[in-house]
Scaffold this active site. Structure first.
Site, PDB file in Angstrom:
ATOM      1  N   HIS A 437      -1.444   5.504  -6.702  1.00  0.00           N
ATOM      2  CA  HIS A 437      -0.403   5.591  -5.672  1.00  0.00           C
ATOM      3  C   HIS A 437       0.834   4.830  -6.130  1.00  0.00           C
ATOM      4  O   HIS A 437       0.895   3.608  -6.054  1.00  0.00           O
ATOM      5  CB  HIS A 437      -0.938   5.031  -4.342  1.00  0.00           C
ATOM      6  CG  HIS A 437       0.070   5.088  -3.237  1.00  0.00           C
ATOM      7  ND1 HIS A 437       0.013   4.282  -2.134  1.00  0.00           N
ATOM      8  CD2 HIS A 437       1.170   5.873  -3.070  1.00  0.00           C
ATOM      9  CE1 HIS A 437       1.050   4.557  -1.345  1.00  0.00           C
ATOM     10  NE2 HIS A 437       1.746   5.504  -1.901  1.00  0.00           N
ATOM     11  N   GLU A 449      -1.015   1.195  -6.503  1.00  0.00           N
ATOM     12  CA  GLU A 449      -2.367   1.106  -5.936  1.00  0.00           C
ATOM     13  C   GLU A 449      -3.282   1.992  -6.778  1.00  0.00           C
ATOM     14  O   GLU A 449      -3.008   3.183  -6.955  1.00  0.00           O
ATOM     15  CB  GLU A 449      -2.375   1.581  -4.479  1.00  0.00           C
ATOM     16  CG  GLU A 449      -1.876   0.534  -3.498  1.00  0.00           C
ATOM     17  CD  GLU A 449      -1.973   1.013  -2.048  1.00  0.00           C
ATOM     18  OE1 GLU A 449      -2.403   0.232  -1.194  1.00  0.00           O
ATOM     19  OE2 GLU A 449      -1.608   2.180  -1.769  1.00  0.00           O
ATOM     20  N   ASN A 487      -0.272   1.582   3.176  1.00  0.00           N
ATOM     21  CA  ASN A 487       0.173   2.482   4.241  1.00  0.00           C
ATOM     22  C   ASN A 487      -0.730   2.428   5.466  1.00  0.00           C
ATOM     23  O   ASN A 487      -0.291   2.682   6.585  1.00  0.00           O
ATOM     24  CB  ASN A 487       0.274   3.916   3.716  1.00  0.00           C
ATOM     25  CG  ASN A 487       1.557   4.118   2.917  1.00  0.00           C
ATOM     26  OD1 ASN A 487       2.457   3.286   2.978  1.00  0.00           O
ATOM     27  ND2 ASN A 487       1.634   5.202   2.174  1.00  0.00           N
TER      28      ASN A 487
END
Ligand code: 3H9
Length: 705
Positions: A437, A449, A487
């Site tokens: 990510h 990530e 997130n």
């Protein structure tokens, strides 16, 4: 040549009448108590050794000295103190020559400044980065540096914390020369011999005269002080650095040192110092996921990127910048041309700003290949898929990758929310699949990530970490869940913000409170920058599965229905007249919010900035505790690093977990329980938070576990 008994971590060796002291304390020759004692003893012994006419200081391994031993901060100080060691070096009756290579930082540079002459290899990096740790140079650096190179250059290096090249250091007069020799020890010996031949004696930096033009120095100090507010907002140590520079101008050297000491101790005791040191070690710790200890990364020579959109192009740029070769695949020629243009645009901008030359751009673009057929990826070692954020679309791409990728290729999906296990299931080789990510812009943002799915093999994970190392990213291991670490937590504290907005706070109040805490931007400024349309599409997609017990705030939808998507449409929560980049509050938005409150039957109430932050952070910390409990993040420090490097959490507060420990977990839990009656479904304390409070532990205890 005579060998002396080594002083622990400082080896002394005679080269004719020159004593070479080599600091040998891996990994970076930090100035721990042993090193300080070894140096002080050796300098002292050399004074009465009639065979020694000059002393060369040098470092073993890749660096001269990286600074004070950061691990000793906060522990009881062991003698000798570094300022005393520096003073002893400077007081040597025999000339001391520092031979510098690699990192010459903080206390390391202060040792070098206490020497009488300095020679550096061309690759040396010199700096006083204490400010990055909430400190100031505390071993004479604030007094010697301005005397040697003037107030303006000294303040620049102390306030920026940046590493200067040997060339720049020479221009400033921080070093006397750049060595012709490839090796620091030999360069130091040759320079010492030359000085002895010339009859050069000790030349204490305390007597240097670069502050003689008092008016110029005062002007530089005043200018630095004036800039503190805009450049170093919220930070404690920069203003102390300026105070120390003022003392260098106003006071005799020895009292200047005392002033520096007092200011240094204030910084050392500050919570900002503790937070910044925590951040320093946490960032190094996240790179050590369990898989990186036990598994070897696979080769990483040829890389592929599927998708030439903003993300795909940013990822390709990050790879090209790291010296890697990249094949970009798009569906058809037009899309591919757009993808290539996006990559080129990044470089054109850098060329226009003078940060890259045409040859640099050409060299990078020579390693870029575009293709419209997946087969072009057949010999790639690692492929990052960066197509539209939709499970079916991504699964189709992975089925194709499964068909063409060579055995052992790592297949990575750049997703911010989606289930990596399901994406992996689209292939016959789920052990090779993981999530990477990236954050936008992918060539700039540090955070990566690394999402480990249920069947991802350890060496595929290790390869993800190796890629991060090559790309100079900050990797954090995350497990699979909706939104991973960052997130997922963001969704919850954003919801807390939306609830406050509906209950009476304006988006402008919320943004101001969040900025006041130290964030560069508030959540509604970020929403306007990112573009409201993306979140709107996600909300519509999830409408059917939304938990009906959760309050749903519709304000964002009302703005999107009007086409107000933020900066790119000229208005969102803020107005951006004529392409302005900073928004101004919009009375029409406030009217829409009022109408929404009425529709929901809510009587608005006032929120102080303090209450806004209590709610915002309690929501963040509580969800972070859930993420930890579920093993999505391995340790609290992983969460801290995610928020520091990807979400704008102020570094001097150490990250949400470190911050929560500072505030006290009992207080956070009490806040959640206080808020719960108004919104019991939203404010449910995490079981882990309760457990820690009941057992009197903090998040830091889980970092050590
Ligand atoms: C200071 O000097 C105060 C004085 O003015 C006054 C005193 C009175 N101490 O970064 P890496 C460890 S404040 C202890 O991965 P690289 C690091 O944790 C200090 N440990 O390597 C890691 O350990 P591990 C001012 C330190 O090659 C290992 O070394 N100086 C220290 O990418 C390798 O580090 C600074 O702020 C230290 N000072 O980068 C410089 N430094 O393997 C801080 C590193 O267990 N250091 N470690 O994870 C750096 O900027 C980088 O480490 C450096 C090397 C550029 C040197």
């Amino acid at each position: 040549m005579a060998e002396h008994a080594p002083h622990g971590t400082v080896a002394s060796q005679r080269h004719d009448d020159i004593l070479v002291l080599t600091i040998d304390h891996p990994p970076v020759n930090a100035l721990s108590a042993d090193v300080r004692r070894g140096l002080a003893d050796a300098i002292c012994a050399a004074q009465s050794d009639s065979g020694v006419r000059a002393i060369v200081l040098t470092g073993a391994g890749r660096n001269f000295i990286a600074g004070a031993d950061i691990r000793e901060f906060g522990k009881s100080p062991q003698p000798p103190a570094l300022p005393d060691v520096c003073n002893a070096i400077e007081a040597s009756a025999k000339p001391v020559i520092a031979a510098l290579h690699g990192a010459v930082l903080g206390g390391g540079l202060e040792i070098a400044l206490s020497a009488h002459y300095r020679i550096a290899l061309a690759g040396a990096r010199l700096g006083l980065p204490e400010v990055n740790l909430g400190l100031l140079p505390g071993a004479g650096g604030t007094q010697r540096t301005p005397r040697l190179i003037g107030a303006a250059a000294a303040l620049d290096i102390m306030l920026s914390g940046r590493h200067a090249s040997a060339k720049e250091a020479l221009e400033w007069g921080l070093v006397d020369r750049i060595a012709a020799e490839p090796e620091a020890r030999a360069a130091g010996i040759a320079y010492a011999q030359e000085l002895l031949r010339q009859g050069a004696g000790p030349r204490p930096t305390r007597d240097a005269t670069a502050l003689q033009d008092r008016a110029a120095a005062q002007a530089a100090i005043d200018a630095a002080r004036a800039q503190l507010q805009s450049r170093q907002r919220g930070l404690f140590s920069p203003s102390r650095i300026v105070d120390a520079a003022q003392a260098a101008l106003d006071q005799p050297f020895d009292s200047g040192l005392q002033t520096e000491r007092a200011l240094f101790l204030q910084c050392l005791d500050s919570p900002q110092r503790a937070a910044l040191v925590h951040a320093f070690f946490a960032e190094r710790e996240t790179a050590k996921a369990p898989e990186t200890r036990h598994a070897q990364p696979r080769p990483l020579l040829r890389l592929g990127v599927v998708g030439g959109g903003t993300m795909g192009a940013g990822i390709a740029v990050a790879m090209l910048d790291a010296g890697l070769s990249v094949v970009m695949v798009e569906q058809h020629e037009e899309a591919l041309a757009r993808g290539r243009a996006r990559v080129e645009q990044v470089y054109d901008l850098l060329v226009a700003k003078g940060r890259l030359d045409a040859a640099g751009k050409a060299e990078r673009m020579a390693r870029y290949t575009g293709a419209t057929q997946y087969d072009a990826l057949s010999d790639a070692d690692l492929i990052v898929e960066a197509v539209f954020e939709d499970l079916d679309v991504k699964a189709a791409v992975f089925a194709e990758l499964d068909r063409i990728a060579k055995p052992g290729a790592v297949l990575a999906t750049n997703t911010s929310y989606l289930d990596v296990d399901r994406i992996a299931a689209a292939t016959s080789r789920p052990a090779d699949v993981l999530g990477l990510h990236f954050f936008s812009p992918a060539n700039i943002m540090k955070l990566l990530e690394i999402v480990v799915a249920g069947r991802t093999s350890p060496d595929a994970v290790a390869t993800g970490f190796e890629l991060a190392r090559r790309l100079r990213k900050t990797p954090v291991r995350a497990g699979v869940c909706d939104g991973f670490i960052g997130n997922r937590i963001l969704a919850v504290y954003r919801q807390a913000a939306d609830l406050m907005m509906e209950d009476g706070a304006s988006p402008y109040d919320i943004d101001a409170a969040v900025r006041g805490f130290g964030y560069p931007m508030g959540p509604y400024q970020v929403a306007d920058l990112a573009g409201g349309d993306i979140g709107w599409a996600t909300r519509k997609r999830r409408a059917a599965t939304r938990d009906p017990r959760l309050r749903y705030v519709q304000i964002a939808d009302r703005l999107c229905e009007r086409g107000w998507f933020g900066q790119k449409t000229g208005r969102g929560y803020y107005l951006y007249p004529d392409g302005a980049r900073t928004g101004t509050p919009d009375p029409e938005v406030l009217a829409i919010i009022d109408a929404e409150r009425q529709r929901a039957g809510i009587a608005p109430r006032p929120f102080s900035h303090e209450e806004i932050m209590r709610r915002y952070l309690a929501a963040m910390v509580n969800e972070a505790a859930n993420v930890l409990r579920e093993g999505i993040a391995l340790r609290p420090l992983d969460i801290d690093v995610v928020f520091l490097s990807g979400y704008g959490f102020p570094r001097y507060r150490g990250g949400p977990m470190h911050y929560a420990d500072q505030v006290g977990l009992a207080r956070i839990l009490a806040d959640i329980r206080e808020f719960a009656p108004q919104d019991p479904h939203f404010w449910q304390p995490s079981a882990l938070l309760i457990e820690l409070v009941e057992s009197g532990r903090d998040f830091a205890s889980l970092n050590r576990a």
